[in-house]
Design an enzyme around this catalytic site. Structure first.
Site, mmCIF file in Angstrom:
data_model
loop_
_atom_site.group_PDB
_atom_site.id
_atom_site.type_symbol
_atom_site.label_atom_id
_atom_site.label_comp_id
_atom_site.label_asym_id
_atom_site.label_seq_id
_atom_site.Cartn_x
_atom_site.Cartn_y
_atom_site.Cartn_z
ATOM 1 N N ASP A 7 0.857 -1.197 0.000
ATOM 2 C CA ASP A 7 0.000 0.000 0.000
ATOM 3 C C ASP A 7 0.885 1.236 0.000
ATOM 4 O O ASP A 7 1.685 1.417 0.916
ATOM 5 C CB ASP A 7 -0.892 0.018 1.255
ATOM 6 C CG ASP A 7 -1.803 -1.188 1.332
ATOM 7 O OD1 ASP A 7 -2.358 -1.572 0.285
ATOM 8 O OD2 ASP A 7 -1.960 -1.752 2.438
ATOM 9 N N ASP A 61 -6.520 -7.328 -3.477
ATOM 10 C CA ASP A 61 -7.441 -7.097 -2.352
ATOM 11 C C ASP A 61 -8.304 -5.866 -2.626
ATOM 12 O O ASP A 61 -7.967 -4.758 -2.208
ATOM 13 C CB ASP A 61 -6.609 -6.914 -1.076
ATOM 14 C CG ASP A 61 -7.479 -6.624 0.132
ATOM 15 O OD1 ASP A 61 -8.707 -6.811 0.038
ATOM 16 O OD2 ASP A 61 -6.929 -6.218 1.171
ATOM 17 N N LYS A 63 -11.459 -6.196 -1.735
ATOM 18 C CA LYS A 63 -12.557 -6.536 -0.814
ATOM 19 C C LYS A 63 -13.895 -6.445 -1.547
ATOM 20 O O LYS A 63 -14.791 -5.680 -1.176
ATOM 21 C CB LYS A 63 -12.538 -5.662 0.435
ATOM 22 C CG LYS A 63 -11.334 -5.961 1.291
ATOM 23 C CD LYS A 63 -11.452 -5.493 2.698
ATOM 24 C CE LYS A 63 -10.187 -5.848 3.446
ATOM 25 N NZ LYS A 63 -8.953 -5.247 2.881
ATOM 26 N N ALA A 65 -17.482 -6.725 -2.779
ATOM 27 C CA ALA A 65 -18.709 -6.853 -1.976
ATOM 28 C C ALA A 65 -19.882 -6.369 -2.819
ATOM 29 O O ALA A 65 -20.491 -5.345 -2.533
ATOM 30 C CB ALA A 65 -18.601 -6.040 -0.687
ATOM 31 N N GLN A 177 -0.552 -1.951 13.315
ATOM 32 C CA GLN A 177 -1.832 -2.129 14.031
ATOM 33 C C GLN A 177 -1.659 -2.841 15.380
ATOM 34 O O GLN A 177 -2.641 -3.089 16.076
ATOM 35 C CB GLN A 177 -2.844 -2.871 13.155
ATOM 36 C CG GLN A 177 -3.237 -2.089 11.901
ATOM 37 C CD GLN A 177 -4.308 -2.796 11.101
ATOM 38 O OE1 GLN A 177 -5.372 -3.119 11.615
ATOM 39 N NE2 GLN A 177 -4.034 -3.033 9.832
ATOM 40 N N GLY A 195 2.067 -4.589 6.155
ATOM 41 C CA GLY A 195 2.171 -3.492 5.192
ATOM 42 C C GLY A 195 3.125 -2.418 5.645
ATOM 43 O O GLY A 195 4.346 -2.524 5.493
HETATM 44 P P1 BMP Z 1 -0.703 -2.510 7.695
HETATM 45 O O1 BMP Z 1 0.250 -3.683 8.024
HETATM 46 O O2 BMP Z 1 -0.005 -1.370 7.077
HETATM 47 O O3 BMP Z 1 -1.575 -2.149 8.831
HETATM 48 O O4 BMP Z 1 -1.636 -3.052 6.495
HETATM 49 C C1 BMP Z 1 -2.537 -4.079 6.667
HETATM 50 C C2 BMP Z 1 -3.067 -4.512 5.335
HETATM 51 O O5 BMP Z 1 -4.050 -5.530 5.573
HETATM 52 C C3 BMP Z 1 -3.768 -3.438 4.530
HETATM 53 O O6 BMP Z 1 -3.500 -3.695 3.153
HETATM 54 C C4 BMP Z 1 -5.242 -3.634 4.795
HETATM 55 O O7 BMP Z 1 -6.037 -3.359 3.664
HETATM 56 C C5 BMP Z 1 -5.312 -5.135 5.084
HETATM 57 N N1 BMP Z 1 -6.365 -5.522 6.044
HETATM 58 C C6 BMP Z 1 -6.375 -5.054 7.336
HETATM 59 O O8 BMP Z 1 -5.538 -4.248 7.745
HETATM 60 N N2 BMP Z 1 -7.368 -5.495 8.171
HETATM 61 C C7 BMP Z 1 -8.335 -6.351 7.779
HETATM 62 O O9 BMP Z 1 -9.159 -6.720 8.584
HETATM 63 C C8 BMP Z 1 -8.320 -6.834 6.469
HETATM 64 C C9 BMP Z 1 -7.310 -6.410 5.611
HETATM 65 O O10 BMP Z 1 -7.264 -6.868 4.369
#
Ligand code: BMP
Length: 224
Positions: A7, A61, A63, A65, A177, A195
């Site tokens: 991303d 991805d 998503k 829907a 996260q 990511g």
């Molecule tokens: P990051 O590690 O920068 O937080 O990114 C997480 C990735 O996983 C992003 O591409 C996001 O779209 C995806 N994602 C998420 O964070 N949570 C979900 O529940 C589902 C996801 O696909």
């Protein structure tokens, strides 16, 4: 074990290209995940470019829907662009819905991964309440895998019990996260999606290697 979410922006201030990140990290990634931000910025050709640069699989991805027929049209275009797998929302349901996507994907040789719960807090309000049903649908449809958040490892444990070895579990939420590398694998996931922790760092290759090595250490400890 490691799926890198490409991303943008890449690098601390957006100074890297996505393909530079791919070159530097491909030794540690089993596949790459691209979403709307990168495909809208770079066009669908980026899917094949990542595959060719890395030699790895690309999960698209968006998503999905929508009603089944519309998801099928999107799927066909993504398959033409080289996608190996697509992510869709399980909540669309079966009945002119997700089963149409799954049938077409099977014919095209594209894997389908269904979202069953998400990593953000808001997932609790609606999605998490149907977690077990979404897993049951995924099993019945015989999809390739499910998305279950690394930020709530107890859901991964429940998912693993429910799906046994029939489906792959993809766990996002490692790094920025809050989940630690390896924690979702120890809870039962097959892959951790990472990511920003990698792609926004000043040295993505080094961080990807550190994440990969941390995953290996955790798995050795928890799985023996
Ligand atoms: P990051 O590690 O920068 O937080 O990114 C997480 C990735 O996983 C992003 O591409 C996001 O779209 C995806 N994602 C998420 O964070 N949570 C979900 O529940 C589902 C996801 O696909």
């Amino acid at each position: 074990m490691l799926v890198i979410a490409l991303d943008p922006p890449f690098g601390p201030s957006g100074e890297y290209s996505g393909l530079k990140i791919v070159e530097e990290t491909s030794a540690y990634a089993v596949s790459y995940k691209v979403g709307l931000p990168l495909v809208l910025e770079s066009g669908p050709e980026v899917i094949r470019a990542i595959k060719e640069t890395s030699g790895k699989r690309v999960i698209v991805d968006f998503k999905l829907a929508d009603i089944g027929d519309i998801m099928v049209r999107v799927l066909r275009k993504l398959a033409e662009s080289g996608a190996n797998a697509v992510i869709a929302h399980g909540f669309v349901g079966v009945g002119d819905g997700v089963e149409k996507l799954v049938e077409e994907a099977r014919m095209l040789g594209v894997d389908v991964i269904l979202v069953t719960a998400m990593s953000h807090r808001g997932s609790r309000k609606y999605l998490d309440k149907h977690f077990e049903e979404l897993l049951a649908d995924a099993l019945e449809l015989g999809v390739h895998g499910v998305v279950v958040p690394a930020t709530r490892p107890w859901l991964i444990e429940r998912a693993r019990k429910a799906v046994k070895d029939e489906l792959k579990i993809y766990a996002p939420g490692v790094g920025v996260q809050g989940a630690e590398p390896g924690s979702a694998l120890c809870a039962g996931a097959d892959y951790e999606i990472v990511g920003r922790y990698i792609v926004r760092s000043p040295d993505p290759g080094k961080i990807a290697r550190e994440v990969y090595e941390a995953q290996l250490r955790s798995v050795r400890t928890c799985r023996g």
